[in-house]
Design a protein around this motif. Structure first.
Motif, PDB file in Angstrom:
ATOM      1  N   ASN A  73      63.594  15.676  11.293  1.00 45.20           N
ATOM      2  CA  ASN A  73      62.931  16.036  12.724  1.00 45.20           C
ATOM      3  C   ASN A  73      61.492  16.567  12.517  1.00 45.20           C
ATOM      4  OD1 ASN A  73      64.989  15.511  13.838  1.00 45.20           O
ATOM      5  ND2 ASN A  73      66.097  17.630  14.222  1.00 45.20           N
ATOM      6  N   ILE A  74      61.200  17.472  11.543  1.00 43.18           N
ATOM      7  CA  ILE A  74      60.022  17.978  11.399  1.00 43.18           C
ATOM      8  C   ILE A  74      59.043  16.709  10.826  1.00 43.18           C
ATOM      9  CG2 ILE A  74      58.493  19.404   9.627  1.00 43.18           C
ATOM     10  CD1 ILE A  74      60.800  21.564   9.750  1.00 43.18           C
ATOM     11  N   LYS A  75      59.414  15.812  10.022  1.00 36.53           N
ATOM     12  CA  LYS A  75      58.545  14.687   9.478  1.00 36.53           C
ATOM     13  C   LYS A  75      58.338  13.821  10.880  1.00 36.53           C
ATOM     14  CE  LYS A  75      60.538  14.593   5.034  1.00 36.53           C
ATOM     15  NZ  LYS A  75      61.574  13.729   4.233  1.00 36.53           N
ATOM     16  N   GLU A  76      59.174  13.847  11.556  1.00 39.30           N
ATOM     17  CA  GLU A  76      59.073  12.614  12.974  1.00 39.30           C
ATOM     18  C   GLU A  76      58.076  13.471  13.900  1.00 39.30           C
ATOM     19  OE1 GLU A  76      61.538  11.134  16.447  1.00 39.30           O
ATOM     20  OE2 GLU A  76      62.579  11.382  14.515  1.00 39.30           O
ATOM     21  N   LEU A  77      58.228  14.807  13.995  1.00 39.10           N
ATOM     22  CA  LEU A  77      57.328  15.591  14.926  1.00 39.10           C
ATOM     23  C   LEU A  77      55.707  15.522  14.476  1.00 39.10           C
ATOM     24  CD1 LEU A  77      59.565  18.626  15.844  1.00 39.10           C
ATOM     25  CD2 LEU A  77      58.547  16.948  17.419  1.00 39.10           C
ATOM     26  N   ILE A  78      55.775  15.511  13.074  1.00 42.38           N
ATOM     27  CA  ILE A  78      54.384  15.644  12.554  1.00 42.38           C
ATOM     28  C   ILE A  78      53.802  14.155  12.666  1.00 42.38           C
ATOM     29  CG2 ILE A  78      53.336  15.581  10.120  1.00 42.38           C
ATOM     30  CD1 ILE A  78      55.096  18.107   9.492  1.00 42.38           C
ATOM     31  N   ILE A  79      54.465  13.120  12.402  1.00 32.25           N
ATOM     32  CA  ILE A  79      53.852  11.771  12.744  1.00 32.25           C
ATOM     33  C   ILE A  79      53.573  11.923  14.330  1.00 32.25           C
ATOM     34  CG2 ILE A  79      54.730   9.523  12.837  1.00 32.25           C
ATOM     35  CD1 ILE A  79      56.385   9.754  10.720  1.00 32.25           C
ATOM     36  N   ASN A  80      54.359  12.394  15.135  1.00 38.63           N
ATOM     37  CA  ASN A  80      53.946  12.322  16.574  1.00 38.63           C
ATOM     38  C   ASN A  80      52.815  13.383  16.806  1.00 38.63           C
ATOM     39  OD1 ASN A  80      55.985  10.460  17.447  1.00 38.63           O
ATOM     40  ND2 ASN A  80      57.383  12.259  17.722  1.00 38.63           N
ATOM     41  N   ILE A  81      52.621  14.419  16.043  1.00 39.12           N
ATOM     42  CA  ILE A  81      51.354  15.157  16.531  1.00 39.12           C
ATOM     43  C   ILE A  81      50.130  14.614  15.789  1.00 39.12           C
ATOM     44  CG2 ILE A  81      50.399  17.470  15.661  1.00 39.12           C
ATOM     45  CD1 ILE A  81      53.277  18.429  16.094  1.00 39.12           C
ATOM     46  N   ASN A  82      50.089  13.865  14.767  1.00 41.25           N
ATOM     47  CA  ASN A  82      49.137  13.268  14.029  1.00 41.25           C
ATOM     48  C   ASN A  82      48.492  12.270  15.027  1.00 41.25           C
ATOM     49  OD1 ASN A  82      48.637  14.803  11.798  1.00 41.25           O
ATOM     50  ND2 ASN A  82      50.291  13.894  10.812  1.00 41.25           N
ATOM     51  N   GLN A  83      49.412  11.516  15.984  1.00 32.47           N
ATOM     52  CA  GLN A  83      49.061  10.663  16.882  1.00 32.47           C
ATOM     53  C   GLN A  83      48.378  10.866  18.161  1.00 32.47           C
ATOM     54  OE1 GLN A  83      52.735   8.320  17.573  1.00 32.47           O
ATOM     55  NE2 GLN A  83      52.683   7.235  15.306  1.00 32.47           N
ATOM     56  N   ILE A  84      48.350  12.204  18.222  1.00 28.68           N
ATOM     57  CA  ILE A  84      47.759  12.803  19.440  1.00 28.68           C
ATOM     58  C   ILE A  84      46.060  12.919  18.826  1.00 28.68           C
ATOM     59  CG2 ILE A  84      47.289  14.970  20.700  1.00 28.68           C
ATOM     60  CD1 ILE A  84      50.236  15.620  20.202  1.00 28.68           C
ATOM     61  N   PRO A  85      45.311  12.229  19.881  1.00 29.94           N
ATOM     62  CA  PRO A  85      43.792  12.353  19.638  1.00 29.94           C
ATOM     63  C   PRO A  85      43.227  14.100  19.395  1.00 29.94           C
ATOM     64  CG  PRO A  85      44.270  11.080  21.425  1.00 29.94           C
ATOM     65  CD  PRO A  85      45.353  11.601  20.854  1.00 29.94           C
ATOM     66  N   LYS A  86      42.542  13.984  18.455  1.00 30.51           N
ATOM     67  CA  LYS A  86      42.043  15.656  18.114  1.00 30.51           C
ATOM     68  C   LYS A  86      41.396  16.350  19.557  1.00 30.51           C
ATOM     69  CE  LYS A  86      41.320  15.011  13.194  1.00 30.51           C
ATOM     70  NZ  LYS A  86      40.595  15.316  12.060  1.00 30.51           N
ATOM     71  N   ASN A  87      40.790  15.596  20.227  1.00 29.70           N
ATOM     72  CA  ASN A  87      40.234  16.096  21.582  1.00 29.70           C
ATOM     73  C   ASN A  87      41.323  16.324  22.649  1.00 29.70           C
ATOM     74  OD1 ASN A  87      40.732  13.421  22.291  1.00 29.70           O
ATOM     75  ND2 ASN A  87      38.819  13.068  23.205  1.00 29.70           N
ATOM     76  N   LYS A  88      42.442  15.888  22.314  1.00 32.87           N
ATOM     77  CA  LYS A  88      43.587  16.193  23.349  1.00 32.87           C
ATOM     78  C   LYS A  88      44.410  17.272  23.001  1.00 32.87           C
ATOM     79  CE  LYS A  88      42.775  12.446  25.914  1.00 32.87           C
ATOM     80  NZ  LYS A  88      42.387  12.834  27.284  1.00 32.87           N
ATOM     81  N   LEU A  89      44.249  17.892  21.733  1.00 33.83           N
ATOM     82  CA  LEU A  89      44.792  19.172  21.325  1.00 33.83           C
ATOM     83  C   LEU A  89      45.002  20.227  22.439  1.00 33.83           C
ATOM     84  CD1 LEU A  89      44.269  19.138  17.510  1.00 33.83           C
ATOM     85  CD2 LEU A  89      46.509  18.414  18.833  1.00 33.83           C
ATOM     86  N   GLY A  90      43.877  20.636  22.823  1.00 35.53           N
ATOM     87  CA  GLY A  90      43.739  21.643  23.920  1.00 35.53           C
ATOM     88  C   GLY A  90      42.207  21.575  24.282  1.00 35.53           C
ATOM     89  N   GLU A  91      42.137  22.168  25.534  1.00 37.54           N
ATOM     90  CA  GLU A  91      40.774  22.107  25.962  1.00 37.54           C
ATOM     91  C   GLU A  91      39.867  23.283  25.428  1.00 37.54           C
ATOM     92  OE1 GLU A  91      41.135  22.562  30.248  1.00 37.54           O
ATOM     93  OE2 GLU A  91      42.246  20.683  30.494  1.00 37.54           O
ATOM     94  N   LYS A  92      40.450  24.335  24.995  1.00 35.22           N
ATOM     95  CA  LYS A  92      39.624  25.331  24.439  1.00 35.22           C
ATOM     96  C   LYS A  92      39.561  25.362  22.928  1.00 35.22           C
ATOM     97  CE  LYS A  92      40.564  28.034  28.564  1.00 35.22           C
ATOM     98  NZ  LYS A  92      41.380  29.454  28.803  1.00 35.22           N
ATOM     99  N   ILE A  93      40.259  24.751  22.287  1.00 32.14           N
ATOM    100  CA  ILE A  93      40.485  24.502  20.718  1.00 32.14           C
ATOM    101  C   ILE A  93      39.036  24.019  20.334  1.00 32.14           C
ATOM    102  CG2 ILE A  93      41.609  22.244  20.500  1.00 32.14           C
ATOM    103  CD1 ILE A  93      43.143  23.956  18.362  1.00 32.14           C
ATOM    104  N   ASP A  94      38.558  24.649  19.402  1.00 32.95           N
ATOM    105  CA  ASP A  94      37.122  24.234  18.654  1.00 32.95           C
ATOM    106  C   ASP A  94      37.556  23.795  17.359  1.00 32.95           C
ATOM    107  OD1 ASP A  94      37.966  26.585  17.231  1.00 32.95           O
ATOM    108  OD2 ASP A  94      36.226  27.729  17.655  1.00 32.95           O
ATOM    109  N   ILE A  95      36.451  23.205  16.656  1.00 27.06           N
ATOM    110  CA  ILE A  95      36.594  22.698  15.183  1.00 27.06           C
ATOM    111  C   ILE A  95      37.211  23.477  14.448  1.00 27.06           C
ATOM    112  CG2 ILE A  95      35.361  21.401  13.270  1.00 27.06           C
ATOM    113  CD1 ILE A  95      35.203  19.861  16.087  1.00 27.06           C
TER     114      ILE A  95
END
Length: 148
Positions: A73-95
């Motif tokens: 389950n963790i491996k699958e979630l990590i794959i899904n998280i890595n597919q999220i564009p970096k600019n969509k992780l959060g509006e206030k999250i910086d580099i």
């Protein structure tokens, strides 16, 4: 001399007449013969085999299956998280925080692989410490980045 031989034969005949007649036991009768030691052993065996609680092997098998499922389950979630564009992780999250997030994510992935390997190799004595370590990785990430 002949008197001694006759006397010994009579003596053997008398002793053999005093012995009890032994009838062979049937296969069922052999199973029914119970001694105190056998009775105690059978009660202990009943407790282990027919007990409502799981045996140690069953508990280990459940822990192993849990660990494998957790790692998958963790491996699958990590794959899904890595597919999220970096600019969509959060509006206030910086580099800087993005780097921190991906560092925790890599550590979580490494931990999941270790848990999977431990479960696959039946090294269950190591499992609790690895799962606790993985929980700490999650908790630390949430403490730092949950506000985003």
């Amino acid at each position: 001399m002949i008197a001694k031989v006759i006397f010994l034969n009579i003596l053997l005949l008398v002793f053999s007449a005093c012995s009890t007649k032994h009838t062979p036991l049937s296969s069922i009768d052999k199973h029914i013969v119970i001694t105190n030691e056998l009775n105690i052993l059978m009660q202990e065996l009943d407790m282990v085999v027919y007990d409502e609680y799981k045996s140690e092997l069953e508990r280990d098998d459940m822990r192993r299956r849990y660990a494998i499922t957790l790692a998958d389950n963790i491996k699958e979630l990590i794959i899904n998280i890595n597919q999220i564009p970096k600019n969509k992780l959060g509006e206030k999250i910086d580099i800087k925080n993005q780097k921190t997030f991906y560092t925790y994510l890599r550590e979580l992935e490494r931990s999941a692989k270790e848990i999977d390997s431990i479960a696959q190799n039946y090294e269950l004595e190591k499992l609790d410490s690895k799962i606790n370590y993985m929980k700490n990785v999650c908790d630390n990430c949430h403490l730092k980045l949950r506000k985003y």
